[in-house]
Design an enzyme around this catalytic site. Structure first.
Site, PDB file in Angstrom:
ATOM      1  N   GLY A   1      50.228  32.694 -11.171  1.00  0.00           N
ATOM      2  CA  GLY A   1      49.516  33.143 -12.362  1.00  0.00           C
ATOM      3  C   GLY A   1      49.198  32.015 -13.317  1.00  0.00           C
ATOM      4  N   ASP A   2      50.239  31.390 -13.915  1.00  0.00           N
ATOM      5  CA  ASP A   2      50.032  30.243 -14.798  1.00  0.00           C
ATOM      6  C   ASP A   2      50.837  29.047 -14.315  1.00  0.00           C
ATOM      7  OD1 ASP A   2      52.448  31.497 -15.441  1.00  0.00           O
ATOM      8  OD2 ASP A   2      52.403  30.822 -17.513  1.00  0.00           O
ATOM      9  N   GLU A   3      50.979  28.948 -13.001  1.00  0.00           N
ATOM     10  CA  GLU A   3      51.752  27.870 -12.389  1.00  0.00           C
ATOM     11  C   GLU A   3      50.813  26.912 -11.653  1.00  0.00           C
ATOM     12  OE1 GLU A   3      54.719  29.566  -9.839  1.00  0.00           O
ATOM     13  OE2 GLU A   3      55.045  31.244 -11.210  1.00  0.00           O
TER      14      GLU A   3
END
Length: 323
Positions: free
Chosen positions: A238-240
């Site tokens: 996701g936000d990695e």
């Protein structure tokens, strides 16, 4: 006794040739004229290809044509072009020869851009010409289909390794690129950075998931602008994000690049629904790249350092413990 004028002969026998017994050209059909050019003699254009007469005199060649025997002649200047034909006497000193391209028809079509208008309507070559043109059309379609399939294959392969939102590599693409570098073995000193956004959940909760997607695109661009040419960047969750660095001579240089990326991410992002303010935590593992190195283990080390960075309040870079 029947006779035919020159126009009729041209129509019925476009590959006819009239010569005297010395081989001088007296007349020719329209298709043969394209082969003759300015030649004045049969021997200037054609070479007999009969083993029994290869060493014979010019008289032997004319005798072969005069006898009505089927002969095979090569067209000078066209290595792959041969004509088959025979001759008959039409006067005391004149021979009428009629030729066809035989198995070298495809070469003739290419060399002289022939079509059905160049042949007699009743010539069986018309059928061969249609077959050739049909086969060329089919081959063209097959070639175009193969090109389209190759383009689709490459596009499917590109999509399979690309994160559709940001245009960065996805996890599979990131690992594929790392594998290529491992196989090349040009520079064994590498570092892998695991980057995760701080406060991203708050952005989603406050501004919505559409705004969250805009933030991810902006963050991907900040990372892309912050790394060097040749570094590998992927969005793997996701936000990695994961970043593979190669050829960094010093630890301070690596830390400096990552700190500047964090500073880029911390610049407020103006969105249609509001302003997003966030930061990033980064964990870094340095290792020696090799064909048999365990990249999953190095990513896990970087992840462990990332969690430590988050536990310390985020917005920082932490180096992984030596494994």
């Amino acid at each position: 006794m029947y006779s035919i004028d020159a126009a009729g002969a041209d129509q019925m026998m476009p590959m006819h040739l009239v010569i005297d017994l010395q081989g001088r050209i007296m007349g020719a059909g329209p298709l043969i004229r394209r082969l003759l050019g300015d030649a004045q003699s049969f021997q200037d254009v054609f070479a007999l290809d009969m083993p029994s007469l290869k060493n014979g005199s010019e008289g032997d060649i004319i005798s072969a044509l005069e006898s009505g025997r089927r002969v095979l002649v090569r067209v000078r200047g066209y290595d792959k072009l041969m004509l088959r034909g025979h001759g008959v006497r039409i006067g005391d000193e004149t021979l009428l020869l009629n030729f066809g391209f035989g198995m070298t028809l495809p070469h003739a079509i290419i060399s002289f851009a022939l079509n059905e208008a160049d042949f007699s309507p009743s010539d069986h070559v018309i059928e061969l010409l249609f077959l050739y043109q049909a086969s060329q059309a089919i081959m063209g379609e097959i070639s175009r289909a193969n090109i389209a399939l190759e383009h689709e294959r490459r596009e499917a392969e590109r999509i399979s390794v690309t994160d559709t939102l940001t245009g960065l590599l996805n996890r599979r693409g990131f690992l594929v690129e790392c594998g290529k570098l491992a196989a090349a073995g040009n520079n064994p000193q590498y570092a892998i950075a695991a980057l995760d956004l701080d406060l991203f959940k708050e952005v989603n909760d406050r501004l919505g998931h559409a705004a969250g997607d805009e933030v991810l695109v902006a963050v991907a661009e900040a990372i892309r602008l912050g790394v060097r040419r040749g570094d590998v960047v992927g969005r793997v969750g996701g936000d990695e994000f994961l970043i593979l660095f190669g050829g960094l001579a010093s630890q301070p240089g690596l830390l400096g690049i990552l700190q500047r990326i964090i500073e880029r991410i911390e610049v407020p992002i103006l969105l249609g629904s509001g302003t997003a303010r966030l930061s990033a935590s980064v964990g870094v593992a340095r290792f020696a790249m090799s064909f048999d190195c365990d990249l999953g283990r190095e990513i896990a080390r970087a992840d462990a350092a990332l969690y430590r960075a988050k536990a310390m309040g985020g917005g920082r870079v932490i180096l992984a413990d030596r494994g």
